[in-house]
Design an enzyme around this catalytic site. Structure first.
Site, PDB file in Angstrom:
ATOM      1  N   THR A 115      -4.307   4.565  -2.887  1.00  0.00           N
ATOM      2  CA  THR A 115      -3.930   3.785  -1.695  1.00  0.00           C
ATOM      3  C   THR A 115      -4.008   2.293  -2.022  1.00  0.00           C
ATOM      4  O   THR A 115      -4.049   1.468  -1.116  1.00  0.00           O
ATOM      5  CB  THR A 115      -4.874   4.074  -0.501  1.00  0.00           C
ATOM      6  OG1 THR A 115      -6.222   3.887  -0.946  1.00  0.00           O
ATOM      7  CG2 THR A 115      -4.699   5.472   0.031  1.00  0.00           C
ATOM      8  N   GLU A 128       8.156   0.226  -4.970  1.00  0.00           N
ATOM      9  CA  GLU A 128       8.495   0.790  -3.655  1.00  0.00           C
ATOM     10  C   GLU A 128       9.409  -0.168  -2.882  1.00  0.00           C
ATOM     11  O   GLU A 128       9.325  -1.383  -3.085  1.00  0.00           O
ATOM     12  CB  GLU A 128       7.215   1.113  -2.864  1.00  0.00           C
ATOM     13  CG  GLU A 128       6.380  -0.114  -2.496  1.00  0.00           C
ATOM     14  CD  GLU A 128       5.059   0.254  -1.819  1.00  0.00           C
ATOM     15  OE1 GLU A 128       4.317   1.103  -2.335  1.00  0.00           O
ATOM     16  OE2 GLU A 128       4.784  -0.343  -0.771  1.00  0.00           O
ATOM     17  N   ILE A 184     -12.808  -1.454   1.048  1.00  0.00           N
ATOM     18  CA  ILE A 184     -12.113  -0.183   1.305  1.00  0.00           C
ATOM     19  C   ILE A 184     -12.769   0.932   0.481  1.00  0.00           C
ATOM     20  O   ILE A 184     -12.998   2.035   0.983  1.00  0.00           O
ATOM     21  CB  ILE A 184     -10.604  -0.303   0.994  1.00  0.00           C
ATOM     22  CG1 ILE A 184      -9.980  -1.409   1.854  1.00  0.00           C
ATOM     23  CG2 ILE A 184      -9.896   1.028   1.259  1.00  0.00           C
ATOM     24  CD1 ILE A 184      -8.528  -1.744   1.518  1.00  0.00           C
ATOM     25  N   HIS A 228       3.398   4.280   2.367  1.00  0.00           N
ATOM     26  CA  HIS A 228       2.536   3.085   2.502  1.00  0.00           C
ATOM     27  C   HIS A 228       2.007   2.929   3.937  1.00  0.00           C
ATOM     28  O   HIS A 228       2.272   1.934   4.620  1.00  0.00           O
ATOM     29  CB  HIS A 228       3.302   1.822   2.066  1.00  0.00           C
ATOM     30  CG  HIS A 228       2.392   0.717   1.615  1.00  0.00           C
ATOM     31  ND1 HIS A 228       2.722  -0.172   0.634  1.00  0.00           N
ATOM     32  CD2 HIS A 228       1.153   0.356   2.013  1.00  0.00           C
ATOM     33  CE1 HIS A 228       1.731  -1.033   0.445  1.00  0.00           C
ATOM     34  NE2 HIS A 228       0.758  -0.729   1.286  1.00  0.00           N
ATOM     35  N   ARG A 275      -2.347  -0.057  -5.119  1.00  0.00           N
ATOM     36  CA  ARG A 275      -1.006  -0.581  -5.393  1.00  0.00           C
ATOM     37  C   ARG A 275      -0.336   0.341  -6.394  1.00  0.00           C
ATOM     38  O   ARG A 275      -0.987   0.852  -7.320  1.00  0.00           O
ATOM     39  CB  ARG A 275      -1.080  -1.994  -5.976  1.00  0.00           C
ATOM     40  CG  ARG A 275      -1.290  -3.093  -4.958  1.00  0.00           C
ATOM     41  CD  ARG A 275      -0.082  -3.255  -4.030  1.00  0.00           C
ATOM     42  NE  ARG A 275      -0.271  -4.302  -3.035  1.00  0.00           N
ATOM     43  CZ  ARG A 275      -0.695  -4.105  -1.790  1.00  0.00           C
ATOM     44  NH1 ARG A 275      -0.993  -2.886  -1.372  1.00  0.00           N
ATOM     45  NH2 ARG A 275      -0.809  -5.117  -0.945  1.00  0.00           N
TER      46      ARG A 275
END
Ligand code: DGY
Length: 323
Positions: A240, A271, A159, A289, A242
């Protein structure tokens, strides 16, 4: 052969559920509510495979299921810090994840957040919807130019590399990278990236810092008040990865006292609970998220779990085995 029994902890895209039902005795959590540790333990006693996701806490308590029937946890998602590795090993469980198929979409959301916070898009939309826009003026909602700036990337896996590709080739940004292991020169060369030895080296050189490292205990509060102080005044922090990677209390302070330019978060510590202080910060963009939330990525994630299950139940080592 008797079809193995499979329990899915949340609703998945219909096409994937249909395919699962063809190959397995499928049990769905039709209410689509997160399971408690006790309910997770019950599923481990009853099904050959359990397919959890990021909203399930598979901690030592949930995995305290001696004699469990479950042999594989096919996690729907790339991150698996919600699964206690030691307890999973104790139970002799195989654990798989879903890398690759969500990298582009997650990087797209990271880039979306970067642009939104730099160009004050969240503030602008809030103002307009509240009926507060009085029209164009030269000094209205002045943001920060993105093109040509330096992006620091923490965690240069799939990513992180997709983020670099977008930022470098799309926006002419210079890329600085921190990663635990050495990145091959040819991989760095794809985005003309420079690898630095420590996070402390990366922060003072970056106009934007984007987090792409795993979560879990080892990276908890990796970004704390000391490191926020190392960022350039006016720099932006994007997460993006955790929620637990950032000390949210320290971030709230940094945003309130404008020690940094702003932040943009897709993930939160604990969250879906949101620290109330975050809601007070105007220089903060927040998304619920959404990193992998495209039809394409969510279906591909499901089919990737199916590949892993098929490998496992046909005696092959699953391609995405992480434990
Ligand atoms: C993951 O895959 O770990 C995400 O956070 C959910 O897409």
């Amino acid at each position: 052969m008797i079809k193995p029994s499979v329990f899915v902890t949340r609703r998945w895209p219909a096409a994937v559920e249909a395919k699962l039902a063809e190959n397995y005795n499928l049990y769905l959590n039709t209410g689509d509510k997160p399971l408690s540790p006790g309910e997770i333990r019950e599923t481990l006693k009853r099904y050959d495979a359990v397919l959890p996701t990021v909203t399930d806490t598979l901690n030592a308590e949930a995995l305290d299921a001696p004699g469990a029937q479950t042999r594989i946890l096919g996690n729907y998602g790339v991150g698996y810090s919600h699964i206690c590795a030691a307890s999973a090993r104790n139970l002799g469980l195989t654990v798989t994840n879903t890398p690759d198929v969500l990298s582009e979409c997650t990087a797209d959301i990271a880039m979306t957040l970067l642009l939104m916070v730099a160009r004050r898009a969240g503030e602008g939309e809030r103002e307009l919807r509240a009926g507060g826009w009085t029209g164009w003026r030269p000094t209205h909602l002045i943001g920060t130019k993105v093109s040509g700036k330096t992006l620091g990337i923490i965690g240069y896996g799939r990513i992180g590399q997709e983020m670099a590709r977008r930022a470098h080739h799309g926006f002419g940004m210079d890329i600085v990278v921190y990663n635990r292991s050495k990145i091959a020169p040819e991989v760095l060369a794809q985005c003309n990236a420079t690898q630095v030895d420590t996070i402390d080296d990366l922060l003072p050189q970056s106009d934007f810092v984007s987090l792409h490292c795993p979560g879990g205990a080892e990276n908890r509060h990796l970004i704390n008040s000391r490191r926020l102080d190392l960022m350039r005044p006016g720099a932006f922090l994007i997460n993006t990865a955790r929620g637990e990677v950032i000390d949210e209390f320290a971030l709230i302070q940094a945003l309130q006292y404008e020690l940094i330019g702003g932040a943009a978060l897709d993930v939160f510590d604990g969250e879906p609970r949101i620290s109330p202080g975050l809601l007070q910060c105007d220089n903060l963009v927040m998304l619920p998220h959404l990193g992998s939330a495209t039809r394409e990525a969510r279906e591909a994630m499901g089919f990737r779990v199916l590949d892993n299950l098929d490998d496992f139940f046909h005696g092959r080592d699953p391609r995405d085995r992480v434990i």
